[in-house]
Design a protein around this motif. Structure first.
Motif, PDB file in Angstrom:
ATOM      1  N   GLY A   1       0.810  -1.197   0.000  1.00 25.73           N
ATOM      2  CA  GLY A   1       0.000   0.000   0.000  1.00 25.73           C
ATOM      3  C   GLY A   1       0.848   1.253   0.000  1.00 25.73           C
ATOM      4  N   LEU A   2       0.404   2.261  -0.758  1.00 22.77           N
ATOM      5  CA  LEU A   2       1.138   3.516  -0.876  1.00 22.77           C
ATOM      6  C   LEU A   2       0.411   4.673  -0.206  1.00 22.77           C
ATOM      7  N   SER A   3      -0.853   4.811  -0.529  1.00 20.71           N
ATOM      8  CA  SER A   3      -1.598   5.948  -0.024  1.00 20.71           C
ATOM      9  C   SER A   3      -3.086   5.678  -0.177  1.00 20.71           C
ATOM     10  N   CYS A   4      -3.881   6.343   0.655  1.00 18.37           N
ATOM     11  CA  CYS A   4      -5.332   6.217   0.548  1.00 18.37           C
ATOM     12  C   CYS A   4      -5.980   7.531   0.928  1.00 18.37           C
ATOM     13  N   ILE A   5      -7.232   7.674   0.515  1.00 17.80           N
ATOM     14  CA  ILE A   5      -7.994   8.884   0.835  1.00 17.80           C
ATOM     15  C   ILE A   5      -9.459   8.521   0.990  1.00 17.80           C
ATOM     16  N   ASN A   6     -10.109   9.131   1.967  1.00 19.19           N
ATOM     17  CA  ASN A   6     -11.553   8.968   2.123  1.00 19.19           C
ATOM     18  C   ASN A   6     -12.239  10.044   1.291  1.00 19.19           C
ATOM     19  N   ILE A   7     -13.138   9.613   0.436  1.00 24.55           N
ATOM     20  CA  ILE A   7     -13.802  10.526  -0.491  1.00 24.55           C
ATOM     21  C   ILE A   7     -14.676  11.535   0.235  1.00 24.55           C
ATOM     22  N   SER A   8     -15.221  11.139   1.352  1.00 25.14           N
ATOM     23  CA  SER A   8     -16.146  12.001   2.081  1.00 25.14           C
ATOM     24  C   SER A   8     -15.428  13.024   2.949  1.00 25.14           C
TER      25      SER A   8
END
Length: 125
Positions: free
Chosen positions: A46-53
């Protein structure tokens, strides 16, 4: 739900790329999009993540400040901007969606239920 990853290609060491992940068919108000990569013979990481909300982001230590994740909710697209690329960054890059999460995001492969097809990044002079 479908995810379409794009933007990969051949880049010279030190160069930059912007990957895109476009999501379709999703109705959840809150979900997270993450970017992973997998090089031949190695585990998917895993590199990066973001919550859309809520916009909360996470980054893996292995990429440091060389990547930036962002979202365009109007176009259901998440971007991964990568800079100072190294030969060891060469891999197939995947985006994936976690539809169970409400706040924030996790860089945990098992949390993601649907994956895009991947886009190849090659770093070479």
């Amino acid at each position: 739900v479908q995810l379409q990853a794009s933007g990969g290609g051949l880049v010279q060491p030190g160069g930059s790329l912007r990957l895109s992940c476009t999501v379709s068919g999703i109705t959840a108000d809150s979900y997270a999009i993450a970017w992973f990569r997998q090089a031949p013979g190695k585990e998917r990481e895993g590199l990066s993540c973001i919550n859309i909300s809520d916009g909360i982001k996470n980054y893996a230590d292995l990429v440091g400040e060389r990547v930036a994740i962002s979202r365009d909710n109007r176009n259901n697209t998440v971007y991964l901007q990568m800079g100072s690329l190294k030969p060891e960054d060469a891999a197939v890059y995947y985006c994936a969606v976690d539809r169970k999460i409400v706040r924030g995001c996790l860089l945990l492969r098992l949390a993601y239920d649907t994956w895009g097809q991947g886009t190849q990044v090659t770093v070479s002079s």
